[in-house]
Design an enzyme around this catalytic site. Structure first.
Site, short mmCIF file in Angstrom:
data_model
loop_
_atom_site.label_atom_id
_atom_site.label_comp_id
_atom_site.label_asym_id
_atom_site.label_seq_id
_atom_site.Cartn_x
_atom_site.Cartn_y
_atom_site.Cartn_z
N GLY A 144 0.83 -1.22 0.00
CA GLY A 144 0.00 0.00 0.00
C GLY A 144 0.86 1.26 0.00
O GLY A 144 2.08 1.21 -0.15
N TYR A 178 -14.66 4.91 8.67
CA TYR A 178 -13.20 4.94 8.82
C TYR A 178 -12.83 5.46 10.22
O TYR A 178 -12.04 4.83 10.94
CB TYR A 178 -12.62 5.85 7.74
CG TYR A 178 -11.13 5.99 7.72
CD1 TYR A 178 -10.31 4.92 7.41
CD2 TYR A 178 -10.52 7.23 7.97
CE1 TYR A 178 -8.93 5.06 7.36
CE2 TYR A 178 -9.15 7.38 7.92
CZ TYR A 178 -8.35 6.29 7.61
OH TYR A 178 -6.99 6.43 7.56
C1 AKB Z 1 -7.76 9.55 4.22
O1 AKB Z 1 -7.90 10.63 3.63
O2 AKB Z 1 -8.65 8.72 4.36
C2 AKB Z 1 -6.42 9.26 4.86
C3 AKB Z 1 -6.34 9.74 6.27
C4 AKB Z 1 -6.20 11.17 6.56
O3 AKB Z 1 -6.38 8.96 7.17
N1 AKB Z 1 -5.38 9.85 4.08
#
Ligand code: AKB
Length: 316
Positions: A11, A142
């Site tokens: 990655g 996330y």
């Molecule tokens: C995203 O944009 O999802 C990542 C992060 C800031 O964790 N680059």
């Protein structure tokens, strides 16, 4: 740190971290990958590579035993925007996978690095100079996986003594492996457009500030936190680290100093924009500086110069 397993070695972070660790350490630096995301020639030729699926605990344990692994970098994750379209997969990889590596680290006494992100913060977090210990109520899957990951990692440290450590990465900018599916990806894509002589269509609105960092600083952070003296660490999962904070206009004008005819227009992506607006403008990284000596080296000008030089060489 002697024998290291990098899960997610192909990655954006993993591909560069694997090569840096192989340059710095003499032991087995094992590149873990999944079929369909095979390592490049450089990674394949410079050290051991093994199929390691984060969702397969038995497979991880076998590789840990085979190479006498003492440190695991758990870099498997779906980034913020793509996680919104596949929330269950994001949870399976982010939390199901983390539970696997936490248990293996407990059983086999490995140290464990699992990156967190500025995505742990939400709309009710203080936006400027966001403190280390503050409100973490993200609205994205996330962010939910990252907050849960921080809590689980701290739990395994206090309950079982597992040496878990982490940093909250901002948007990472690199000319080597492009990111995929993140909210901060525009800050990488803009350099590719400038180096190719193309107009850039920006998915993030003018005036939207986010924390960013050049990859060499991020790699140093990932290594230095794992090398830090544990007696000095009051925090573990996870440290704010900061380097750059800008909006699309600032980075565009910086690139224009090197590419005067560079052009940009806006076509705002509502999903990415709403995620960006829920994240801080800039983090306070005092704890990382005080507890393990964190200090970034690249400013916007040094990063822009290096990015454009390397990408122009590649596209020439
Ligand atoms: C995203 O944009 O999802 C990542 C992060 C800031 O964790 N680059």
């Amino acid at each position: 740190m002697e024998n290291v397993l990098i899960i997610g070695s192909t990655g954006q972070i993993g591909s560069e971290l694997t090569m840096k660790l192989r340059g710095n350490y003499k032991g087995n630096i094992v590149a873990g990958y999944i079929p369909g995301a095979e390592p490049n020639y450089e990674i394949k030729e410079s050290g051991p590579c093994e199929v390691v699926d984060i969702t397969n605990a038995g497979q991880i344990a076998q590789v840990v035993d085979k190479y006498k692994i003492d440190t695991i970098y758990n870099l498997a994750a779906l980034l913020s925007a793509v996680a919104e379209s596949k929330p269950q997969l994001a949870w399976k990889i982010g939390i199901g996978g983390l539970c696997n590596v936490l248990e293996i680290s407990r059983e086999k006494k490995c140290a464990l690095f699992t990156p967190s992100s500025i995505g742990v913060f939400g709309l009710n977090t203080p936006k400027d100079k966001t403190p280390q210990d503050t409100i973490c109520r993200p609205k994205t899957m996330y962010g939910v996986t990252k907050v849960t990951g921080e809590l689980l990692s701290d739990y395994y440290h206090t309950r079982f003594g597992v040496d878990t450590r982490s940093v909250r990465f901002p948007g990472l900018i690199s000319y080597v492996t492009p990111p995929g599916g993140g909210t901060t990806d525009y800050a990488v894509d803009i350099y590719y457009s400038a180096a190719k002589g193309e107009k850039f269509v920006c998915p993030i609105a003018k005036g939207t500030f986010m924390d960013m960092m050049y990859m060499p600083d991020a790699l140093r952070a990932a290594i230095e936190i794992m090398e830090a003296d544990p007696t000095k660490l009051e925090h573990r999962n996870s440290f704010n680290i900061a380097s750059l904070s800008f909006d699309p206009e600032i980075i565009f004008n910086e690139i224009k100093r090197y590419v005067p005819d560079f052009e940009m227009e806006y076509c705002v992506d509502p999903l990415r924009q709403s995620i960006a607006e829920s994240w801080p403008n800039s983090l306070d990284d005092t704890c990382a500086r005080e507890e393990w000596g964190w200090k970034p080296e690249y400013d916007l000008d040094a990063m822009t110069n290096d990015m454009l030089t390397k990408l122009k060489e590649r596209f020439a």
